[in-house]
Every structure is written in C-alpha cells, then in structure tokens.
Write an enzyme that holds these catalytic residues in place. Structure first.
Site: not given
Lengths: 226, 226
Positions: A44, A48, A117, A120
């Site tokens: 994650e 991101d 989450d 990502e």
C-alpha cells in the site's frame, strides 16, 4: 480462491502470484497467521506513491493551463480514499480480500479504508510484476472516466466564472479597483475591490494583484450564491 | 546565465533548455514578467510526486524488513523541505535561480522553501527531458549518501532496543505480561506490562499484543532516559 477470475477483472495476469496474494491480504488476516503471511501494508505504501505519480504526470501533461494549486486539488480528489474505494468496487475487490474472521463478520469487505488501501496495494503489485507502464494503464482505466465525468475545473479562476455570469446581462459592468498596496517589494500585499456598476460586490487581498482580484471575484460569487 | 555550468553540476545536459529555465524561475520573477515567463510551480508539483515515488520505490526494495510505518517515516525524512533544501545547496542551486529584485535583495537565494521547491522543479525538468530513469539516477545521487549517513532504523522496534540494553546485565530478566484484552474480534484492544525482574517498567496498549508490547517497551525506554 479463484485468482484467475480476479486477474480478468484487473486485466492483468500475474507472472508472480505472490504479489497479487499479498496485495489481497489484510493485516487482520496476517496477524491471525502470526507472521506466516505478509499483509498488504508495505505494498500500500508503494502503491500510494505510484498512484500519486501517475495522476500528477497525467494532470501535468493534459491540463497544461492549470496552475499548480488546481493540479494539486484535482490530484487530491483522484487519489483520496473515497476515489480509491470506488475504483476497488468496480473490480469487486472486496470479494477477493483475505480478512480475519472477525473483520469479515463485521463488514470488512465493504469498509472504505480497507478497500482503498487494498486498491493501492494492487497498484503496487502490478507495478512490481510488470513495471510502471502496466501500472499506469491500470490506473488510468479508473482515473480517466472519473476525469471525464467531473470535468476538472481550474478551481481558482473565479474571475472568469464571475465574468461569464455578469455578461449574460449586457448592461452590467464589472470592474476591479486596486484599493491598497503595502509591504516591501518581496512581500507585497494588494487589496482589490470588484465593482458591479458602482456597487462593491467583493473584496480580496493577496500577494499579487491577480491573486487579490481572484479573491474578490470569489467573494462576489459567494455573495451571489454560487 | 551560464546554464552549461549548472548542467555540469546536475550531471544532465538538457535537450530542451526550456525545462531547465522554467525550473529555475521563481514565481516572483514570473509575476514581474507579467505572464511572459512561466514559474516553476507546476514543475514543482510534478517533481514532488517523482521524488516521492523514487524514494518509496527505493526504500521498499532495499529495506525489505521495514514495516509500512518505518518506510513512511524514512520517506518523509528524505523528501521534506529540509532535505530538499540541503540537496539544492549541494549543487549551488540558489546561484542559478531567477528571482525578482525584491526577492533577491531579501535573501531569496538562500531561503529554504525557495530552494526546496526549485530542487523538486529540477527533478521534474530532468524527468520531462530524459525520462524516469534519468530522474531516478539524479535523485538517488542525493538520497543514497543521506541514507548511508543516517542508517535508517526500524523506528518502531522498541522491544529489540530494550532487550539489547537489558541483556548487558545477565542477571536482569525482562518479561511482557498481558494485563487486559477487550473489544469485539475485529476491534480488539490489548494492554501489556513490561516487567524488569518483578518491577513494572512500562505499560502499553494497542490493537495487537505485539503493538501493545512495543508501546510498553517504548515507555520503559523513555523512563530509562533513552
């Protein structure tokens, strides 16, 4: 778990399935497995930054008239939890998550933060498995329709917006009047009024005349209920 | 302006000099030029995301034992204004900036925020001119020595730190004792005490036993003056 089915929804067949499985492993599941399974938290983190870069790059290259502030705002809207959760739902990501029983029973499969989450993490998994261009293609598949639907606006350009409203009536006359200028050269502050015919309909201040005018136009728009 | 000299410091010869010149143009200069010059603000937006991605990617791949929280903290330390300002100074970026006279006279060439922003803009300029791999090489030239000097630690691992201190004296005995457990399965809360021989030297709580133990170890370290 039928990962084949999920890969079809992703539009990506993994060379290394481990990336995919880790991306789908929530920390509650990893905690239960006591260190035998890795959660998707590290992915994650990476995903991101891949998402942030791809969206920044796309906006920068395709919205060449947008000042920095508008690029930033539009990016924020495209990479936020709400957006990522929506993207996750488009590929039924919740169905494929590995959650602890407790998390599963309390609605973890539809929880916004968990879905965002994991989305990502899936981005990072595709990036690690197949490189930036595959990750970019995957991200833009979700981002482009959203951009199309929302038609990002140069948020800041209140002057144009005000002008467009006022000129619907050709008798109205709009004027920006500089009412103050203070501070040393490197730290000037300007104040401006916007006049409709001879009435003040907004005041604004800023580090440049342009900025002060924008602020004044913004205040006018607010007063007019826009 | 001798951009050739600056390109040597960058280690990159620009195909398109416009990127470089824009990266060096502060908004104060652009404002004075009344729209004839573009400031580096849009490039800064893009460069920030390139930097964030490259550093995340590097940490993810080279610090494989770090949990997400440590990756995040280390990245934050490497992409912050202070770090970027330091990188900018290594290539004398301030000397090459285009600033308004006012900004120049008030020390703009050494101002931290101006230097950090311009450094990010230079990253974007290199990325646009020559692609991600060139930008990555450029970024790592600054980031790697800083990582080497700081030896990033897994900040969170207070238990290991406490253990290392205690075991210097073989008679001391450290023990973690679970003192409470509450909440439903998906939202458990644990409390733990850390005992040195039979004295409580720290208490902690968290969503997992491990987290509660870390917090207890942290409190003990603080009490012991670390």
């Amino acid at each position: 778990m039928d990962y084949r089915e999920f890969e079809e929804k992703l539009g990506h067949r993994f060379h290394n399935k481990k990336y995919l499985i880790t991306a789908l492993t929530h920390s509650s599941y990893a905690n239960e497995a006591k260190g035998k399974e890795e959660s998707n938290e590290r992915l994650e983190f990476l995903g991101d930054s891949v998402l942030g870069f791809v969206v920044a790059d796309y906006l920068f290259k395709n919205y060449t008239q947008f000042p920095e502030g508008d690029l930033t705002k539009n990016r924020a809207a495209l990479v936020c939890e709400k957006a990522c959760c929506g993207f996750a739902k488009q590929i039924d990501l919740g169905n494929y998550l590995r959650l602890s029983h407790g998390e599963q029973n309390s609605g973890g499969r539809t929880r916004s933060s968990i879905l965002a989450d994991a989305f990502e993490a899936v981005i990072a998994a595709i990036y690690l498995d197949a490189g930036m261009e595959e990750a970019r293609k995957f991200i833009l598949r979700f981002v482009l329709p959203m951009l199309k639907a929302h038609k990002p606006k140069a948020f800041k350009d209140y002057k144009t917006a005000l002008q467009e409203i006022i000129q619907q009536n050709p008798e109205e006359h709009l004027e920006y009047v500089l009412t103050g200028e203070s501070g040393p050269d490197h730290d000037k502050h300007f104040t401006v009024e916007v006049h409709l015919n001879s009435n003040v309909i907004g005041k604004g201040g800023g580090r440049s005349k342009k900025e002060a005018e924008q602020q004044a136009a913004r205040e006018a728009l607010e007063l007019m209920g826009y």
